[in-house]
Design an enzyme around this catalytic site. Structure first.
Site, PDB file in Angstrom:
ATOM      1  CG  ASP A 243      -2.045  -1.019   1.058  1.00 11.17           C
ATOM      2  OD1 ASP A 243      -3.145  -0.624   0.654  1.00 11.17           O
ATOM      3  OD2 ASP A 243      -1.809  -2.203   1.330  1.00 11.17           O
ATOM      4  CE  LYS A 254      -5.780  -7.355   6.525  1.00 11.72           C
ATOM      5  NZ  LYS A 254      -6.937  -6.532   6.893  1.00 11.72           N
TER       6      LYS A 254
END
Length: 358
Positions: A243, A254
């Site tokens: 991300d 994650k």
């Protein structure tokens, strides 16, 4: 990619350009439903409530959200408000800020009366660019998988994933899954171990769903089984998404990714991060500076699924008096990353090697 044999993407404008359709990923894999986003608030809710998720798809959805906002208010104030509303929806994924900056700069250069149609055209351009980018990531990752597969002498290459960095996290192809789909198309035998990825179970709900739809051999495993499989020589390579990636190669993904990277390092298993250049945040020297989203407690204390009756239900799995802590992401230090697969090539996870991308 495919759903029920039909070619699909995760997001697309409706015929008249006044709305944008998305696949509601909170309903997968039990229901395949689409939602029509008609305005800025719809787009913001879709991102915040994770009807869409995955850094690249969040960015494209945000661009479409600005385009929808321009239909109501194309003034400078309207543009600024739209960008601010969308920016606040998810703090960790840098693609969100990147996409808002891209479309913001583009629209700021033109008269207000042209922004309505131009914004939608630009958002479509970002969506098409995302598809091409992920396809290129797949090509670059394919070379790695091909080399590893040669060592297997015809036996399936065994790949471990975490969370969903598949086509459902992008517009199409995915990041971590793009090399897998390219390898499948090239006739390379492979088998994917899919982490369930608590607490939202994106591996079980989404990655397993899309691999199954695409006909890729796979098995679902609990999050804590990955290290065991690596210890017993059952994993040949790990590929995860990201991300946000700092300038030194630290990769935020994650929650639980860090533990897989530690296990991979301890067992000599290559650990690759696959992400577009837009996921890099060169303003951050290291991953310690990446803001980590703290999500709602009920994602941990409750679990959703399909009952035997076919009804979608949510049940509590923890005592009512037990609070929960729910960081959505962790940071894998660059020293644990074998390489970063981008649309520009494969790079070592260090500041010097990544400097060219900045």
């Amino acid at each position: 990619m495919l759903i029920a044999g039909e070619k699909r993407t995760t997001i697309w404008p409706d015929a008249d350009g006044n709305g944008v359709f998305i696949i509601d990923q909170t309903r997968l894999p039990h229901r395949i439903e689409t939602v029509l986003l008609r305005n800025l608030d719809d787009a913001a809710r879709a991102i915040k409530d994770m009807l869409v998720r995955g850094a690249p798809l969040i960015g494209v959805t945000a661009a479409y959200g600005v385009a929808l906002a321009m239909r109501a208010d194309a003034s400078d104030d309207g543009l600024a408000r739209a960008r601010e509303v969308l920016r606040k929806t998810r703090p960790t994924a840098v693609n969100l800020a990147w996409a808002l900056e891209q479309i913001g700069q583009f629209l700021a250069q033109m008269p207000e009366e042209l922004r309505r149609d131009s914004a939608m055209t630009f958002a479509k351009h970002l969506a098409e660019k995302d598809i091409a980018c992920n396809s290129a990531i797949g090509d670059n990752g394919l070379a790695i998988l091909r080399t590893l597969a040669e060592k297997r002498e015809g036996k399936p290459l065994r790949i471990l994933t975490h969370c969903n960095a598949g086509w459902l996290a992008t517009v199409d192809w995915g990041t971590a899954t793009a090399p897998i789909y390219k390898a499948q198309a090239a006739g390379i035998p492979l088998h994917v171990f899919v982490d369930e990825t608590r607490p939202r179970n994106q591996g079980a709900f989404l990655t397993a769903f899309e691999l199954g739809q695409q006909g890729v051999s796979h098995e679902l495993i609990v999050d804590n089984a990955g290290g065991h499989l690596m210890q017993h020589g059952e994993v040949d390579v790990c590929i995860v998404g990201a991300d946000r990636i700092a300038a030194n190669g630290d990769a935020c993904n994650k929650i639980g990714t860090y533990l897989k990277a530690l296990a991979a390092k301890d067992n000599g298993v290559p650990f690759y991060v696959a992400a577009p250049v837009s996921t890099f945040d060169f303003a951050l020297a290291s991953g310690s500076l990446i803001p980590i989203e703290e999500r709602a407690q009920d994602e941990v204390t409750h679990m959703s699924g399909e009952a035997d009756s076919g009804e979608l239900v949510t049940v509590r799995i923890a005592p009512k008096t037990t609070p929960a802590k729910n960081p959505g992401f962790d940071v894998t230090p660059a020293r644990l990353v074998t390489g970063i697969i981008t649309e520009k090539g494969v790079f070592a996870a260090d500041a010097q090697a990544l400097a060219a991308l900045s």
